[in-house]
Design a protein around this motif. Structure first.
Motif, PDB file in Angstrom:
ATOM      1  N   ALA A  75      -1.234  -5.019  31.632  1.00  0.00           N
ATOM      2  CA  ALA A  75      -0.174  -5.925  32.070  1.00  0.00           C
ATOM      3  C   ALA A  75       0.796  -6.212  30.928  1.00  0.00           C
ATOM      4  O   ALA A  75       1.305  -5.287  30.311  1.00  0.00           O
ATOM      5  CB  ALA A  75      -0.761  -7.191  32.676  1.00  0.00           C
ATOM      6  N   ASP A  76       1.030  -7.480  30.635  1.00  0.00           N
ATOM      7  CA  ASP A  76       2.045  -7.872  29.652  1.00  0.00           C
ATOM      8  C   ASP A  76       1.549  -7.903  28.211  1.00  0.00           C
ATOM      9  O   ASP A  76       2.247  -8.388  27.327  1.00  0.00           O
ATOM     10  CB  ASP A  76       2.610  -9.247  30.019  1.00  0.00           C
ATOM     11  N   SER A  77       0.358  -7.396  27.957  1.00  0.00           N
ATOM     12  CA  SER A  77      -0.182  -7.391  26.600  1.00  0.00           C
ATOM     13  C   SER A  77       0.169  -6.095  25.877  1.00  0.00           C
ATOM     14  O   SER A  77       0.193  -5.029  26.482  1.00  0.00           O
ATOM     15  CB  SER A  77      -1.705  -7.538  26.630  1.00  0.00           C
ATOM     16  N   VAL A  78       0.416  -6.209  24.574  1.00  0.00           N
ATOM     17  CA  VAL A  78       0.479  -5.042  23.705  1.00  0.00           C
ATOM     18  C   VAL A  78      -0.909  -4.871  23.122  1.00  0.00           C
ATOM     19  O   VAL A  78      -1.720  -5.807  23.144  1.00  0.00           O
ATOM     20  CB  VAL A  78       1.547  -5.189  22.597  1.00  0.00           C
ATOM     21  N   GLY A  79      -1.201  -3.705  22.591  1.00  0.00           N
ATOM     22  CA  GLY A  79      -2.545  -3.516  22.081  1.00  0.00           C
ATOM     23  C   GLY A  79      -2.665  -2.372  21.113  1.00  0.00           C
ATOM     24  O   GLY A  79      -1.691  -1.681  20.794  1.00  0.00           O
ATOM     25  N   ALA A  80      -3.897  -2.190  20.646  1.00  0.00           N
ATOM     26  CA  ALA A  80      -4.234  -1.092  19.745  1.00  0.00           C
ATOM     27  C   ALA A  80      -5.725  -0.840  19.859  1.00  0.00           C
ATOM     28  O   ALA A  80      -6.495  -1.746  20.182  1.00  0.00           O
ATOM     29  CB  ALA A  80      -3.868  -1.445  18.311  1.00  0.00           C
ATOM     30  N   PHE A  81      -6.113   0.401  19.619  1.00  0.00           N
ATOM     31  CA  PHE A  81      -7.535   0.704  19.515  1.00  0.00           C
ATOM     32  C   PHE A  81      -7.749   1.851  18.540  1.00  0.00           C
ATOM     33  O   PHE A  81      -6.867   2.668  18.318  1.00  0.00           O
ATOM     34  CB  PHE A  81      -8.170   0.988  20.889  1.00  0.00           C
ATOM     35  N   VAL A  82      -8.951   1.855  17.945  1.00  0.00           N
ATOM     36  CA  VAL A  82      -9.349   2.884  16.989  1.00  0.00           C
ATOM     37  C   VAL A  82     -10.781   3.277  17.301  1.00  0.00           C
ATOM     38  O   VAL A  82     -11.627   2.424  17.579  1.00  0.00           O
ATOM     39  CB  VAL A  82      -9.240   2.364  15.531  1.00  0.00           C
ATOM     40  N   VAL A 145     -12.861  -0.048  18.571  1.00  0.00           N
ATOM     41  CA  VAL A 145     -12.423  -1.434  18.426  1.00  0.00           C
ATOM     42  C   VAL A 145     -11.052  -1.546  19.072  1.00  0.00           C
ATOM     43  O   VAL A 145     -10.185  -0.694  18.857  1.00  0.00           O
ATOM     44  CB  VAL A 145     -12.337  -1.859  16.943  1.00  0.00           C
ATOM     45  N   HIS A 146     -10.851  -2.599  19.893  1.00  0.00           N
ATOM     46  CA  HIS A 146      -9.616  -2.810  20.651  1.00  0.00           C
ATOM     47  C   HIS A 146      -9.109  -4.223  20.399  1.00  0.00           C
ATOM     48  O   HIS A 146      -9.901  -5.150  20.258  1.00  0.00           O
ATOM     49  CB  HIS A 146      -9.887  -2.670  22.159  1.00  0.00           C
ATOM     50  N   ALA A 147      -7.782  -4.396  20.394  1.00  0.00           N
ATOM     51  CA  ALA A 147      -7.183  -5.730  20.277  1.00  0.00           C
ATOM     52  C   ALA A 147      -5.944  -5.792  21.156  1.00  0.00           C
ATOM     53  O   ALA A 147      -5.207  -4.800  21.278  1.00  0.00           O
ATOM     54  CB  ALA A 147      -6.817  -6.035  18.824  1.00  0.00           C
ATOM     55  N   TYR A 148      -5.725  -6.967  21.770  1.00  0.00           N
ATOM     56  CA  TYR A 148      -4.614  -7.167  22.709  1.00  0.00           C
ATOM     57  C   TYR A 148      -3.955  -8.520  22.452  1.00  0.00           C
ATOM     58  O   TYR A 148      -4.648  -9.507  22.203  1.00  0.00           O
ATOM     59  CB  TYR A 148      -5.122  -7.164  24.159  1.00  0.00           C
ATOM     60  N   TYR A 149      -2.635  -8.547  22.559  1.00  0.00           N
ATOM     61  CA  TYR A 149      -1.916  -9.807  22.482  1.00  0.00           C
ATOM     62  C   TYR A 149      -0.738  -9.764  23.452  1.00  0.00           C
ATOM     63  O   TYR A 149      -0.003  -8.782  23.444  1.00  0.00           O
ATOM     64  CB  TYR A 149      -1.396 -10.102  21.072  1.00  0.00           C
ATOM     65  N   PRO A 150      -0.553 -10.816  24.236  1.00  0.00           N
ATOM     66  CA  PRO A 150      -1.433 -11.979  24.336  1.00  0.00           C
ATOM     67  C   PRO A 150      -2.778 -11.575  24.940  1.00  0.00           C
ATOM     68  O   PRO A 150      -2.903 -10.475  25.484  1.00  0.00           O
ATOM     69  CB  PRO A 150      -0.666 -12.925  25.268  1.00  0.00           C
ATOM     70  N   PRO A 151      -3.795 -12.450  24.831  1.00  0.00           N
ATOM     71  CA  PRO A 151      -5.070 -12.130  25.466  1.00  0.00           C
ATOM     72  C   PRO A 151      -4.831 -11.682  26.904  1.00  0.00           C
ATOM     73  O   PRO A 151      -3.943 -12.190  27.580  1.00  0.00           O
ATOM     74  CB  PRO A 151      -5.842 -13.452  25.392  1.00  0.00           C
ATOM     75  N   LEU A 152      -5.605 -10.715  27.328  1.00  0.00           N
ATOM     76  CA  LEU A 152      -5.358 -10.045  28.605  1.00  0.00           C
ATOM     77  C   LEU A 152      -5.213 -11.001  29.785  1.00  0.00           C
ATOM     78  O   LEU A 152      -6.169 -11.679  30.159  1.00  0.00           O
ATOM     79  CB  LEU A 152      -6.483  -9.056  28.900  1.00  0.00           C
ATOM     80  N   PRO A 153      -4.021 -11.052  30.395  1.00  0.00           N
ATOM     81  CA  PRO A 153      -3.824 -11.892  31.574  1.00  0.00           C
ATOM     82  C   PRO A 153      -4.395 -11.233  32.825  1.00  0.00           C
ATOM     83  O   PRO A 153      -4.793 -11.899  33.768  1.00  0.00           O
ATOM     84  CB  PRO A 153      -2.300 -12.017  31.671  1.00  0.00           C
ATOM     85  N   GLN A 154      -4.405  -9.913  32.810  1.00  0.00           N
ATOM     86  CA  GLN A 154      -4.967  -9.146  33.920  1.00  0.00           C
ATOM     87  C   GLN A 154      -5.045  -7.680  33.508  1.00  0.00           C
ATOM     88  O   GLN A 154      -4.430  -7.268  32.540  1.00  0.00           O
ATOM     89  CB  GLN A 154      -4.129  -9.281  35.188  1.00  0.00           C
ATOM     90  N   ILE A 155      -5.843  -6.935  34.261  1.00  0.00           N
ATOM     91  CA  ILE A 155      -5.889  -5.479  34.135  1.00  0.00           C
ATOM     92  C   ILE A 155      -5.661  -4.928  35.527  1.00  0.00           C
ATOM     93  O   ILE A 155      -6.322  -5.344  36.488  1.00  0.00           O
ATOM     94  CB  ILE A 155      -7.247  -4.996  33.587  1.00  0.00           C
TER      95      ILE A 155
END
Length: 177
Positions: A75-82, A145-155
């Protein structure tokens, strides 16, 4: 075990950027003690929530052989994973999808992207990034490892048949926490 974090100055000034999220997941993925602390299940994915930078949501995830997420977005979150151990494959769409008001879309040719991410490799992504992540190994776990901002409002979860992408389900935080 110590969890990596952003410096207090950068965490306090603004929401974390995609680059800061990627830096956080890279440092967390390099923390051998943290990675070893994740219980691995031979049948299903396992996860532990981490304290992400600047109010972000972060997860340490174990992937048994042959498991994956299915097509989804954040949704409206940006993120990253490694990837911290093993290898993950990411299939993604290089197309901006409408955010609401549709059930089925016909995708254009040439929108599919594939990445293979071994230990230490990862990526950041923007809002509405549609992808699936897979551990295609037949005999080895992967950890990421994954990180999202803002915290996931929905998937939003999708099914895919050829070039047709269909919205199947919208999950909210209470569905997975």
């Amino acid at each position: 075990m110590s969890l990596p974090s952003l410096s207090p100055a950068s965490a306090a000034t603004a929401a974390p950027t995609q680059a800061e999220l990627l830096d956080f997941v890279r440092r967390a993925a390099a923390d051998a003690e943290l990675i070893a602390s994740l219980p691995l299940d031979p049948e299903g994915r396992t996860w532990v929530r981490l304290a992400g930078p600047g109010g972000s949501e972060a997860w340490l995830i174990g992937w048994p052989p042959g498991t994956g997420t299915g097509w989804h977005d954040h949704a409206d979150s940006v993120g990253a994973f490694v990837t911290a151990a093993g290898e993950l494959k990411e299939n993604a769409l290089a197309a901006r999808l409408p955010t609401d008001g549709w059930k089925t879309l016909e995708l254009s040719d040439g929108v599919d992207r594939e990445r293979r991410l071994t230990a230490g490799q990862g990526r950041a992504f923007g809002r509405h990034h549609v992808h699936e992540v897979l551990n295609e190994s037949s005999d080895r776990h992967a950890v990421s490892v994954h990180a999202y901002y803002p915290p996931l409002p929905q998937i939003r979860r999708y099914s895919r048949s050829g070039q047709a992408l269909r919205l199947e389900q919208v999950e909210r935080p209470q569905d997975w926490q």
